[in-house]
Write a protein that holds these residues in place. Structure first.
Motif, PDB file in Angstrom:
ATOM      1  N   GLU A 101      -6.349   6.504  -6.851  1.00 36.00           N
ATOM      2  CA  GLU A 101      -5.323   7.047  -7.746  1.00 36.00           C
ATOM      3  C   GLU A 101      -4.823   5.981  -8.726  1.00 36.00           C
ATOM      4  O   GLU A 101      -4.764   6.216  -9.936  1.00 36.00           O
ATOM      5  CB  GLU A 101      -4.152   7.598  -6.931  1.00 36.00           C
ATOM      6  N   THR A 102      -4.489   4.802  -8.212  1.00 39.25           N
ATOM      7  CA  THR A 102      -4.007   3.733  -9.084  1.00 39.25           C
ATOM      8  C   THR A 102      -5.094   3.315 -10.069  1.00 39.25           C
ATOM      9  O   THR A 102      -4.827   3.115 -11.246  1.00 39.25           O
ATOM     10  CB  THR A 102      -3.538   2.519  -8.260  1.00 39.25           C
ATOM     11  N   GLU A 103      -6.332   3.223  -9.596  1.00 40.73           N
ATOM     12  CA  GLU A 103      -7.408   2.787 -10.483  1.00 40.73           C
ATOM     13  C   GLU A 103      -7.625   3.784 -11.619  1.00 40.73           C
ATOM     14  O   GLU A 103      -7.819   3.395 -12.774  1.00 40.73           O
ATOM     15  CB  GLU A 103      -8.707   2.584  -9.717  1.00 40.73           C
ATOM     16  N   ARG A 104      -7.599   5.072 -11.323  1.00 36.34           N
ATOM     17  CA  ARG A 104      -7.760   6.080 -12.385  1.00 36.34           C
ATOM     18  C   ARG A 104      -6.673   5.944 -13.432  1.00 36.34           C
ATOM     19  O   ARG A 104      -6.930   5.978 -14.632  1.00 36.34           O
ATOM     20  CB  ARG A 104      -7.726   7.492 -11.788  1.00 36.34           C
ATOM     21  N   SER A 164      -6.883  -6.717 -10.205  1.00 34.94           N
ATOM     22  CA  SER A 164      -7.503  -7.613  -9.227  1.00 34.94           C
ATOM     23  C   SER A 164      -6.939  -7.441  -7.821  1.00 34.94           C
ATOM     24  O   SER A 164      -7.518  -7.945  -6.864  1.00 34.94           O
ATOM     25  CB  SER A 164      -7.352  -9.068  -9.681  1.00 34.94           C
ATOM     26  N   THR A 165      -5.830  -6.715  -7.681  1.00 41.10           N
ATOM     27  CA  THR A 165      -5.230  -6.548  -6.361  1.00 41.10           C
ATOM     28  C   THR A 165      -5.327  -5.130  -5.815  1.00 41.10           C
ATOM     29  O   THR A 165      -4.874  -4.877  -4.703  1.00 41.10           O
ATOM     30  CB  THR A 165      -3.736  -6.942  -6.394  1.00 41.10           C
ATOM     31  N   PRO A 180       0.798  -1.235   0.000  1.00 40.24           N
ATOM     32  CA  PRO A 180       0.000   0.000   0.000  1.00 40.24           C
ATOM     33  C   PRO A 180       0.831   1.286   0.000  1.00 40.24           C
ATOM     34  O   PRO A 180       0.382   2.303  -0.531  1.00 40.24           O
ATOM     35  CB  PRO A 180      -0.823  -0.114   1.290  1.00 40.24           C
ATOM     36  N   SER A 181       2.014   1.246   0.544  1.00 37.27           N
ATOM     37  CA  SER A 181       2.849   2.453   0.569  1.00 37.27           C
ATOM     38  C   SER A 181       3.341   2.834  -0.828  1.00 37.27           C
ATOM     39  O   SER A 181       3.846   3.940  -1.031  1.00 37.27           O
ATOM     40  CB  SER A 181       4.040   2.263   1.506  1.00 37.27           C
ATOM     41  N   LEU A 182       3.186   1.940  -1.781  1.00 43.38           N
ATOM     42  CA  LEU A 182       3.653   2.194  -3.145  1.00 43.38           C
ATOM     43  C   LEU A 182       2.535   2.650  -4.090  1.00 43.38           C
ATOM     44  O   LEU A 182       2.731   2.703  -5.306  1.00 43.38           O
ATOM     45  CB  LEU A 182       4.314   0.931  -3.707  1.00 43.38           C
ATOM     46  N   GLN A 183       1.377   2.989  -3.542  1.00 51.14           N
ATOM     47  CA  GLN A 183       0.239   3.362  -4.380  1.00 51.14           C
ATOM     48  C   GLN A 183       0.573   4.498  -5.339  1.00 51.14           C
ATOM     49  O   GLN A 183       0.303   4.413  -6.539  1.00 51.14           O
ATOM     50  CB  GLN A 183      -0.957   3.771  -3.516  1.00 51.14           C
ATOM     51  N   SER A 184       1.142   5.557  -4.834  1.00 54.23           N
ATOM     52  CA  SER A 184       1.442   6.711  -5.678  1.00 54.23           C
ATOM     53  C   SER A 184       2.496   6.372  -6.726  1.00 54.23           C
ATOM     54  O   SER A 184       2.367   6.749  -7.900  1.00 54.23           O
ATOM     55  CB  SER A 184       1.903   7.883  -4.813  1.00 54.23           C
TER      56      SER A 184
END
Length: 181
Positions: free
Chosen positions: A63-66, A55-56, A14-18
């Motif tokens: 942000e990642t989904e956009r 899927s993960t 999760p810390s790598l989302q951006s």
């Protein structure tokens, strides 16, 4: 490109989302910028990484989904309808869902939204009308990605998927003037 794809395949914390979102944007921009023959060796691996990433993605990782949905749209243009066909069912339902969302809006005491940059307010007929502009931007982006995908896939788009797109798009073509009320 291989390092970006490796990051997308392995950077699930999760810390790598951006960072993951920026890698998605970078990889899809590179793919769109280079000749398709240059990108061809990495195309399947990148599309597979996007499929696995989808899927993960955590529920709160907007942000990642956009960036993911935008990357799919860019890649569909690059790889063509045949190579993109396996991903249609992954992408279109999410974009249709995003395009159907109603923006947050309040009428009356919009005082609490004044301090928030995501809200725009206007006074109309003595009432304060507030609308969350980021929701409108997300909706517009989803519609734009749907248009890109429909154009890129063309006749190879399944009829059921096209019907879903039309159910979203046709109501958006109806514009009511404030004077019509």
């Amino acid at each position: 490109m291989p390092r970006l794809i490796t990051l997308l395949e392995t950077g699930t914390h999760p810390s790598l989302q951006s960072l993951r979102a920026k890698a998605l944007d970078c990889a899809s921009t590179i793919a769109a910028a280079v000749n398709s023959s240059v990108f061809a060796p990495d195309a399947n691996r990148l599309l597979s990484a996007l499929h696995n990433l989808q899927s993960t993605i955590a529920e709160d990782d907007d942000e990642t989904e956009r960036y993911l949905l935008g990357a799919y749209a860019q890649l569909a243009e690059v790889v063509g309808p045949e190579a993109f066909a396996p991903y249609v069912e992954d992408v279109f339902p999410r974009l249709i869902e995003e395009a159907q969302k109603k923006p947050d809006m309040t009428i009356g005491g919009g005082e609490e939204e004044d301090d928030d940059d995501e809200w725009e307010t206007i006074e109309m007929n003595g009432d304060v009308v507030a609308i969350r502009t980021t929701a409108l931007e997300e909706k517009a982006e989803a519609v734009q990605n749907l248009v890109i995908l429909v154009q890129a896939i063309g006749e190879a788009l399944p009829v059921e998927t096209l019907q879903g797109v039309l159910q979203v798009a046709v109501p958006l073509l109806k514009v009511r003037s404030l004077r019509e009320r």
